[in-house]
Design an enzyme around this catalytic site. Structure first.
Site, PDB file in Angstrom:
ATOM      1  N   LYS A 204      61.737  56.303  59.890  1.00 20.90           N
ATOM      2  CA  LYS A 204      60.636  57.240  60.162  1.00 20.90           C
ATOM      3  C   LYS A 204      60.484  58.220  59.009  1.00 20.90           C
ATOM      4  CE  LYS A 204      57.695  60.026  61.923  1.00 20.90           C
ATOM      5  NZ  LYS A 204      56.282  59.638  62.090  1.00 20.90           N
ATOM      6  N   CYS A 258      54.363  66.776  59.083  1.00 18.65           N
ATOM      7  CA  CYS A 258      55.039  65.484  58.884  1.00 18.65           C
ATOM      8  C   CYS A 258      55.467  65.336  57.419  1.00 18.65           C
ATOM      9  CB  CYS A 258      54.102  64.353  59.282  1.00 18.65           C
ATOM     10  SG  CYS A 258      53.315  64.643  60.845  1.00 18.65           S
TER      11      CYS A 258
HETATM   12  N1  SAJ Z   1      47.039  63.375  51.732  1.00 19.27           N
HETATM   13  C1  SAJ Z   1      46.739  63.407  50.364  1.00 19.27           C
HETATM   14  N2  SAJ Z   1      46.450  62.233  49.734  1.00 19.27           N
HETATM   15  C2  SAJ Z   1      46.469  61.028  50.392  1.00 19.27           C
HETATM   16  C3  SAJ Z   1      46.779  61.031  51.785  1.00 19.27           C
HETATM   17  C4  SAJ Z   1      47.061  62.201  52.431  1.00 19.27           C
HETATM   18  O1  SAJ Z   1      46.710  64.461  49.743  1.00 19.27           O
HETATM   19  O2  SAJ Z   1      46.189  60.003  49.769  1.00 19.27           O
HETATM   20  C5  SAJ Z   1      47.390  64.623  52.406  1.00 19.27           C
HETATM   21  C6  SAJ Z   1      46.496  64.944  53.571  1.00 19.27           C
HETATM   22  O3  SAJ Z   1      45.362  65.675  53.148  1.00 19.27           O
HETATM   23  C7  SAJ Z   1      47.419  65.790  54.444  1.00 19.27           C
HETATM   24  C8  SAJ Z   1      48.790  65.175  54.191  1.00 19.27           C
HETATM   25  O4  SAJ Z   1      48.689  64.460  52.960  1.00 19.27           O
HETATM   26  O5  SAJ Z   1      47.424  67.130  53.994  1.00 19.27           O
HETATM   27  C9  SAJ Z   1      49.270  64.247  55.298  1.00 19.27           C
HETATM   28  O6  SAJ Z   1      48.239  63.364  55.544  1.00 19.27           O
HETATM   29  P1  SAJ Z   1      48.473  61.983  56.375  1.00 19.27           P
HETATM   30  O7  SAJ Z   1      47.244  61.181  56.215  1.00 19.27           O
HETATM   31  O8  SAJ Z   1      49.750  61.376  56.000  1.00 19.27           O
HETATM   32  O9  SAJ Z   1      48.487  62.446  57.890  1.00 19.27           O
HETATM   33  P2  SAJ Z   1      49.618  62.901  58.922  1.00 19.27           P
HETATM   34  O10 SAJ Z   1      50.646  63.743  58.268  1.00 19.27           O
HETATM   35  O11 SAJ Z   1      48.856  63.476  60.054  1.00 19.27           O
HETATM   36  O12 SAJ Z   1      50.278  61.513  59.472  1.00 19.27           O
HETATM   37  C10 SAJ Z   1      51.425  60.987  58.906  1.00 19.27           C
HETATM   38  C11 SAJ Z   1      51.328  59.471  59.053  1.00 19.27           C
HETATM   39  N3  SAJ Z   1      52.409  58.868  58.336  1.00 19.27           N
HETATM   40  C12 SAJ Z   1      52.124  57.825  57.500  1.00 19.27           C
HETATM   41  O13 SAJ Z   1      50.986  57.435  57.313  1.00 19.27           O
HETATM   42  C13 SAJ Z   1      53.300  57.178  56.828  1.00 19.27           C
HETATM   43  C14 SAJ Z   1      51.443  59.083  60.513  1.00 19.27           C
HETATM   44  O14 SAJ Z   1      51.515  57.673  60.644  1.00 19.27           O
HETATM   45  C15 SAJ Z   1      52.702  59.699  61.109  1.00 19.27           C
HETATM   46  O15 SAJ Z   1      52.878  59.322  62.469  1.00 19.27           O
HETATM   47  C16 SAJ Z   1      52.595  61.201  61.002  1.00 19.27           C
HETATM   48  O16 SAJ Z   1      52.564  61.525  59.592  1.00 19.27           O
HETATM   49  C17 SAJ Z   1      53.806  61.837  61.654  1.00 19.27           C
HETATM   50  O17 SAJ Z   1      53.585  62.434  62.745  1.00 19.27           O
HETATM   51  O18 SAJ Z   1      54.900  61.661  61.144  1.00 19.27           O
END
Ligand code: SAJ
Length: 440
Positions: A204, A258
């Site tokens: 995870k 996360c």
């Molecule tokens: N972000 C970027 N660039 C990207 C993708 C995201 O800057 O290319 C930023 C987003 O703006 C945000 C952060 O990263 O600020 C996190 O974005 P995210 O799309 O990872 O969204 P979370 O944190 O809500 O969800 C993640 C997911 N993990 C993965 O995709 C590996 C989700 O599947 C998890 O269940 C969740 O964390 C969690 O609860 O752990």
């Protein structure tokens, strides 16, 4: 089966409702009085598409009740927060997890399943929770089953992903894995992956750490493009045409509870073995100040006085401002500059958030997009007519308006353009065009 879910947040609540809507008798427990009251009235304290309908179904079926009191159950799911501690490596705060375990111990019976859904530090299940249950007289794997089943759902798509994502069932023993599979088999259509508790915990954390490190690489690329005057977004688009390359999107930083949290759980468990993970966190945490510098430099060049910020959530189409880099940038602008600020976010209800777009952009010299809310796709040039100067800095690549003589648009690929003297379109004659925004 009777299931008690402890912690009714972004993960616990949808999980409880999903079990209830698949015929299980579910009790939802939370420490927040307003959460219990709102839920029993059919109201939500979090924004998640489709969740309200599912909540109403769960309540009207009589399968879901929110309450304070613990009750005997067949399975107990712990989905409480695990924030970072303010120590050197920002380690995992297990206070709420340990509290929840202590609260269920008096109600445990032989054959019960205890499931940890909270994201926890490596080895927590074996080294912290298992001893608590053994001290209460249980033999794990024989008269009590202990599982770590991390969630992987994406806020904004939780209902669908809860059912269709595969789930790691990390049992302390093989019998524990089987017990965990019986619980999640109720609604999970994805694969139920058998694992040890330790592997489940680290998997995870690595899933989110993989993403954090890759985002850091792209954020670093945006800085390289800024220094070398090469468009980083064009580079990403071209590189990702390679069959095995997946450069992520640069932005104003990494937020949420996360990716901005989980990597530290690995770092604090193995500080000597994690230089890459630590450096990725440093790079991502540097982005708010990097964006601030770009905004400052541009506003000084155009002699700007007012900035409109669009989006303060940690990512688009959610109402969550926890660990939000957008909010950090607002705070930095407020503390370190004299610019007039107007904040607009259709997903967040706060006294300091402007609710009318046109009022928010009125007389602004720069519009900065910091969250990729879908609503921002519909911003038209006419919506900007009340701006003093039509400049947009879109850090999330969501704006659909094309750069033209009237509107200057910058993004994470064209940062170097913000420094150039002649990168500005001439001032547009102010007009009082209709506000498409209100009509959306
Ligand atoms: N972000 C970027 N660039 C990207 C993708 C995201 O800057 O290319 C930023 C987003 O703006 C945000 C952060 O990263 O600020 C996190 O974005 P995210 O799309 O990872 O969204 P979370 O944190 O809500 O969800 C993640 C997911 N993990 C993965 O995709 C590996 C989700 O599947 C998890 O269940 C969740 O964390 C969690 O609860 O752990």
């Amino acid at each position: 089966m009777k299931i008690t879910v402890i912690g009714l947040g972004y993960i616990g609540l949808p999980t409880a409702i999903m079990f209830a809507n698949h015929g299980q008798q579910v009790i939802g427990i939370d420490v927040k009085k307003n959460v219990i009251e709102m839920l029993n009235e059919g109201k939500l304290h979090i924004e998640e598409p489709g969740l309200k309908e599912e909540l109403h179904r769960a309540i009207s079926s009589g399968n879901f009740t929110a309450q304070f009191e613990m009750e005997e159950s067949d399975a107990f799911i712990i989905s409480v927060p695990t924030p970072n501690l303010p120590d050197a490596y920002r380690s995992c705060d297990l206070t709420y997890v340990k509290d929840a375990v202590q609260k269920i111990i008096p109600f445990l019976k032989r054959g019960n399943v205890v499931i940890l859904e909270s994201t926890i530090a490596p080895r927590t299940t074996e080294d912290v929770v298992k001893p608590l249950l053994e001290n209460a007289g249980f033999i794990i794997g024989e008269d009590l089953f202990l599982v770590h089943c991390p969630e992987r759902v994406l806020p904004g798509k939780i209902i669908h992903e809860l059912v269709h994502n595969n789930r790691i069932i990390g049992g302390v023993t093989p019998n524990c894995v089987e017990a965990g599979k019986r619980v999640y088999g109720v609604f999970v259509k994805g694969e139920l992956i058998e694992a040890s508790a330790g592997a489940a915990e680290l998997s995870k954390l690595m899933e989110n750490t993989y993403r954090d490190v890759n985002i850091a690489l792209s954020n670093e690329l945006s800085k390289i493009g800024d220094a070398l005057h090469i468009n980083a977004l064009e580079v990403i688009e071209m590189a990702n045409k390679h069959p095995r390359v997946n450069l992520h999107s640069p932005g104003p930083g990494v937020g949420g509870h996360c990716l901005a949290v989980d990597p530290y759980f690995i770092v604090s468990a193995a500080p000597e073995q994690t230089p890459l993970i630590q450096q990725a966190r440093v790079i991502n945490n540097s982005m708010p100040n990097f964006i601030l510098d770009k905004i400052n430099g541009f506003m000084k060049k155009i002699n700007g006085k007012k900035i409109t910020i669009c989006g303060v959530t940690y990512k688009g189409d959610v109402d969550d401002i926890r660990e939000s880099p957008a909010l950090q940038i607002v705070q930095l602008l407020d503390e370190q500059t004299d610019f007039a600020l107007s904040i607009f976010d259709p997903h967040v209800k706060k006294p300091w958030i402007e609710t009318d777009f046109e009022a928010a952009v009125h007389s602004a010299d720069l519009l900065v997009i910091l969250s990729d809310h879908s609503e921002f796709k519909w911003i038209t040039e006419e919506n900007l007519n009340s701006m003093n100067q039509k400049n947009i800095f879109d850090t999330k690549g969501i704006i659909q308006i094309k750069r033209n003589q009237e509107v200057n648009i910058f993004d994470m690929g064209s940062l170097y353009q913000m420094k150039k003297k002649n990168s500005l379109a001439p001032l547009s004659a102010l007009s009082t065009g209709g506000n498409e925004w209100k009509k959306q």
